[in-house]
Design an enzyme around this catalytic site. Structure first.
Site, mmCIF file in Angstrom:
data_model
loop_
_atom_site.group_PDB
_atom_site.id
_atom_site.type_symbol
_atom_site.label_atom_id
_atom_site.label_comp_id
_atom_site.label_asym_id
_atom_site.label_seq_id
_atom_site.Cartn_x
_atom_site.Cartn_y
_atom_site.Cartn_z
ATOM 1 N N ASP A 143 0.838 -1.097 -0.084
ATOM 2 C CA ASP A 143 0.110 0.073 0.140
ATOM 3 C C ASP A 143 0.769 1.236 0.030
ATOM 4 O O ASP A 143 0.467 2.070 -0.842
ATOM 5 C CB ASP A 143 -1.002 -0.019 1.132
ATOM 6 C CG ASP A 143 -2.213 0.969 1.025
ATOM 7 O OD1 ASP A 143 -1.668 2.283 1.540
ATOM 8 O OD2 ASP A 143 -3.197 0.892 0.802
ATOM 9 N N CYS A 171 -5.207 2.323 -0.197
ATOM 10 C CA CYS A 171 -5.292 1.624 -1.649
ATOM 11 C C CYS A 171 -5.856 0.065 -1.485
ATOM 12 O O CYS A 171 -6.446 -0.242 -2.322
ATOM 13 C CB CYS A 171 -3.997 1.471 -2.198
ATOM 14 S SG CYS A 171 -3.272 3.402 -2.494
ATOM 15 N N ASP A 172 -5.345 -0.432 -0.570
ATOM 16 C CA ASP A 172 -6.036 -1.948 -0.008
ATOM 17 C C ASP A 172 -7.270 -1.815 0.004
ATOM 18 O O ASP A 172 -8.185 -2.611 -0.558
ATOM 19 C CB ASP A 172 -5.087 -2.351 1.129
ATOM 20 C CG ASP A 172 -3.776 -3.068 0.833
ATOM 21 O OD1 ASP A 172 -3.692 -3.838 0.019
ATOM 22 O OD2 ASP A 172 -3.054 -2.868 1.629
ATOM 23 N N VAL A 173 -7.859 -0.846 1.005
ATOM 24 C CA VAL A 173 -9.032 -0.844 1.249
ATOM 25 C C VAL A 173 -10.042 -0.505 -0.050
ATOM 26 O O VAL A 173 -11.053 -1.003 -0.481
ATOM 27 C CB VAL A 173 -9.399 -0.095 2.181
ATOM 28 C CG1 VAL A 173 -11.167 0.315 2.449
ATOM 29 C CG2 VAL A 173 -8.716 -0.191 3.481
#
Length: 400
Positions: A143, A171-173
């Protein structure tokens, strides 16, 4: 409105081969909606997230958060017998989620093309750093690097200061949420067409989409946006402003309809007559003049007094709050129910962040804790025809 805890995805089976955040979070969101999610991990080691901070009594509550509501099994996908078991599981699966680097699933023999032969109705979601093709595809990505490479980091941080990443793994979420949106759309397409499909979601693409308003500045003007601290690119005034009691209030009052109300609330109607502040573009151009004037005015009030004035004028504003402030705010804690507790078999009660979605008939909710490594081996594999003796043998031989 009354929210009923129904199960929008009851009867849906999801195989989660994900790890760390993006894949497991997408799977857990589906679990919150009622899907039966089976998390598949390597025997002995499991998901890398099991070793990530924070920990309580040596157990990662990070893992607890991102894998809630799933049933957990272990399976060695490098063994031929393990691959055979996964093929059997794929036959009854609706969705498969993985977030390995591109080519890993192909090397294991479980590319979308191979999986589709086994189950043409399956929805196969791959979440990766850069997407499944192109010169960047096989680069490793986490991320913080996604924030740097997408441009997100370039517009974050103090004006004329260091560019910084957002403190959370956004960004992951975002990638997990985009994967869930695509999966739900694919389920509807399958309902009408009978066909499954392949989904390709990346962290970088998700971050670029989140930057849409910033990107548009570049496309329209040719100017490269930069980090401006708490200034807004599109309007002014907008910033964190000081108060008499040395606190900061974030205020967004730059829109054409808000500017007159803001000036009046601060007792400075004369600002409205200044030509350099007439239009939005004028205020943005002259923010270096405007902001010190606003700061001088806000220092006349305590944070609570200023907040009351903004509420009365219907201007968006908030003190800069800590995570603890928000977690203990009755609105988010009790009314919006943004936090919930799960019962961990070893830790007992663990508080985690809840779903951000509210639905009247099938309201998502956290249906259980994350699994211990291999916790549901006997239960899950029994449904695929393996009795207790066979499960014990598979464990002894390192297959599960």
């Amino acid at each position: 409105m009354e929210m009923k805890n129904g199960s929008a995805l009851s009867g849906l089976r999801v195989l989660d081969l994900g790890r760390v955040i993006a894949g497991p979070l997408a799977s857990s969101m589906l679990a919150d909606m009622g899907a039966d999610v089976i998390k598949i991990e390597d025997p002995g080691t499991g998901d890398l997230a099991r070793n990530m901070m924070p920990k309580k009594d040596g157990i990662s509550t990070y893992f607890v958060m991102f894998n809630r509501g799933q049933r957990g099994v272990t399976l060695n996908l490098k063994s031929e017998e393990g691959k055979g078991i996964l093929r059997k599981m794929i036959l009854s699966a609706d969705v498969l989620i993985e977030n390995f680097r591109p080519s890993v699933m192909q090397r294991l023999g479980f590319s979308y093309e191979e999986v589709e032969k086994l189950n043409p109705r399956i929805i196969y979601a791959s979440i990766s750093g850069f997407g499944q093709e192109g010169v960047y595809a096989n680069r490793p990505l986490l991320d913080p690097v996604a924030q740097a490479m997408s441009g997100l980091m370039s517009v974050t941080g103090p004006a004329d200061g260091e560019q910084v990443r957002c403190g959370a793994s956004v960004c992951d979420v975002l990638a997990a949420q985009n994967a869930v949106i695509a999966i739900l759309a694919a389920l509807e397409y399958r309902r009408t067409s009978g066909h499954g499909q392949y989904i390709d979601v990346s962290l970088i693409d998700s971050a670029i989409f989140a930057l849409a308003s910033i990107n548009q500045i570049y496309f329209t003007t040719g100017r490269v946006p930069r980090n401006l601290g708490n200034f807004f690119e599109a309007s002014a005034p907008g910033n964190t402003y000081p108060t008499k009691d040395s606190k900061k209030l974030m205020i967004s009052a730059g829109q054409a309809t808000m500017w007159p109300k803001f000036a009046h609330a601060l007792g400075h109607d004369e600002w409205l007559e200044k030509p350099e502040f007439k239009r939005v573009e004028d205020r943005v151009k002259n923010r270096a003049i405007l902001d010190p004037m606003v700061s001088d005015a806000t220092r006349e009030f305590t944070c609570d007094e200023l907040m009351e004035k903004m509420i009365e004028a219907k201007i968006p504003a908030s003190p800069v709050r800590t995570v603890a402030d928000v977690a203990n705010d009755p609105h988010f804690r009790d009314v919006r129910r943004m936090y919930t507790d799960v019962d961990h078999p070893e830790l007992g009660e663990v508080r985690i962040t809840n779903q951000a979605i509210h639905m009247s008939e099938t309201n998502p909710y956290v249906r259980g804790c994350s699994p211990l490594l291999g916790q549901h081996n006997e239960e899950v594999y029994a449904a695929f025809g393996y009795d207790a003796n066979e499960v014990a043998r598979l464990h002894k031989e390192g297959v599960i």
